[in-house]
Write a protein that holds these residues in place. Structure first.
Motif: not given
Length: 511
Positions: A116-121
């Motif tokens: 996955r690559t989350p949109k948030y930090s």
């Protein structure tokens, strides 16, 4: 049937949920490693011990369900943090060949996530640098992929240029090196399927998006699947933590030689065409993908269906479950819950089994739905209810409990309904926000770290869940007197909870 199940990690959603569903059927015996073998959050499991357990379990198993992420990396989070070499991947691939050679008549159903690559930090589940640069890593790949496939606006071009200038190159290199390894493993699993080592492969996409790393990695798998002509044996769709349930459904159906027929009813007209939060495609497309992956069939009428899927979706705009006090007007104007619940009651009254996928909100259930089902006195007549995390998390587990519960034990099914009402609606949509707003500041805690106050938060949560349940569920579960709720905090954070439920007269331990 005995099924050896190697989960993706040690959290309740990947162990407890699956065990609870399996216990609802007298036909299933689930073999599962002790939690002590499965690592803890970012601490990887000992993959040699995992292999030894898996190999031994094969002596009595009728089928394997194997998380490749656990087998190779030692868990879901370690798959995002590892520094494994190609040799480590080759070792796992060869072990799967050995497993198949040793137990040639025992089918292997496997899952392997597209990273996955989350949109948030946030670094809670990602590398440390994701705390500061996560959003930029996502956007950098998102905009580059969109530029290659479509066209960027002038503002998007400027944003991409600014991010590319600021984003540390060493973080990009570290992140992309890990993704390359993940893609190599995915393609290798397709080769094993082509060889006949694997029987079926599920490739879920966690926190997926239309553009970016996930979409780019998905393309590689699609190309390999088409090259090897494995369309029916490799299924790829949004999801992650529900994959154990999806594969359990498919194993159950395959062993019994059945293809259950499912007819969906929708709470909103636009529902099938809406794209839910954290996913890359419309509800209607995910529905088709999950039904096929589970070994079921979508049908066009209730009369020919074995089970009805009541799919609760937004009207037009999807929000987080904790925002229901200020929900968008389209939750009312673009759907009619009285008609939806009326249809559920009609099907139940006619003798049909009904399961509910409560996906109108992200990260929790729908208060209006729960209250109306209780008012119509059909809440405890459902065969399955889920409403947790993402749409596909909910969908996959809903289908699994529904299909396996068709000939299941009514008392266990009702216990599972109560568990998920407490967890999916009362905790995720209601109690969690109150705890975060009112109690974490008091004890100087944060959402991802309860420090040494876990027991304090657990006891407060227990009381709140017990009270909320009894205040809300008035007309249902008359024979199931919930006496006590005891919770714990996996990974010592607020995101999820595990529960032990005690019913007056007896105790059910759900671990």
């Amino acid at each position: 049937m005995k099924i050896a199940y190697l989960p993706i990690d040690e959290r309740p959603c990947n162990i407890d949920y699956i065990q609870m569903i399996a216990r609802s059927s007298p036909e299933i015996e689930l073999l599962i490693p002790d939690k002590s073998m499965l690592g803890e959050k970012k601490k990887a499991a000992n993959t040699n011990r995992i292999w030894n357990w898996l190999f031994a379990a094969g002596e009595s198993a009728d089928a394997f369900i194997i998380s490749i992420d656990m087998m190779i990396y030692g868990g879901l989070l370690p798959s995002r943090l590892h520094y494994l070499t190609k040799d480590a991947g080759a070792t796992c691939i060869e072990r799967l060949r050995i497993l198949h050679k040793t137990y040639p008549d025992t089918p292997i159903y496997a899952s392997n996530l597209i990273m996955r690559t989350p949109k948030y930090s946030s670094s809670d589940e990602e590398p440390d640098y994701y705390e500061e640069w996560g959003r930029e890593l996502f956007l950098n790949a998102y905009l580059q992929d969109k530029k290659a496939r479509e066209k960027l606006s002038q503002s998007e071009e400027q944003e991409l240029k600014a991010i590319s200038a600021q984003l540390p190159k060493q973080y990009i290199e570290d992140y992309e090196t890990r993704r390359i390894f993940n893609s190599m493993i995915n393609v290798s699993m397709l080769n094993l399927l082509h060889e006949g080592v694997l029987t079926f492969l599920s490739i879920p996409q966690d926190d997926s998006s239309e553009f970016g790393y996930t979409a780019m990695d998905q393309k590689k798998v699609v190309e390999k699947r088409e090259q090897l002509r494995l369309h029916k044996k490799v299924h790829m769709y949004p999801g992650a933590d529900e994959v154990g349930a999806t594969l359990l459904t498919r194993v159950y159906n395959d062993i019994k030689g059945i293809t259950p027929k499912i007819y969906p009813i929708w709470s909103s007209t636009l529902g099938p065409s809406l794209i839910p939060l954290y996913e890359d495609r419309p509800y209607g497309e995910s529905l088709k993908a999950h039904i096929l992956a589970a070994g079921c069939q979508l049908v066009a009428s209730a009369d020919e269906a074995d089970i009805i899927l009541a799919y609760n979706t937004p009207g037009r705009v999807m929000q987080e479950a904790w925002e229901q006090a200020e929900k968008d007007i389209t939750y009312t104007s673009f759907r009619n819950m009285l008609v939806f619940v009326g249809d559920i009651k009609k099907h139940i009254d006619s003798g049909k089994k009904v399961m509910v996928a409560d996906s109108a909100y992200a990260n929790g259930g729908d208060q209006e739905l729960i209250i109306l089902l209780d008012e119509e006195q059909v809440l405890d007549k459902l065969i399955s209810y889920k409403g947790w995390n993402t749409n596909c998390n909910t969908l996959g587990t809903t289908i699994c409990q529904g299909i396996i519960g068709l000939k299941g034990k009514v008392s266990t099914i009702q216990e599972n309904l109560i568990y998920h009402l407490l967890d999916d609606y009362f905790y995720q949509a209601e109690v969690r926000k109150k705890l975060v707003d009112d109690f974490l500041p008091k004890y100087k805690l944060n959402y991802f770290d309860l420090k040494n106050r876990e027991e304090t938060i657990n006891r407060i949560r227990d009381d709140m869940l017990y009270k909320s349940y009894h205040d809300t569920i008035i007309h249902s579960f008359g024979d199931m007197n919930l006496g006590k709720v005891s919770t714990y905090a996996p990974w010592n954070r607020m995101f999820e909870c595990g529960m032990k439920l005690e019913f007056k007269g007896y105790t059910k331990l759900i671990l």
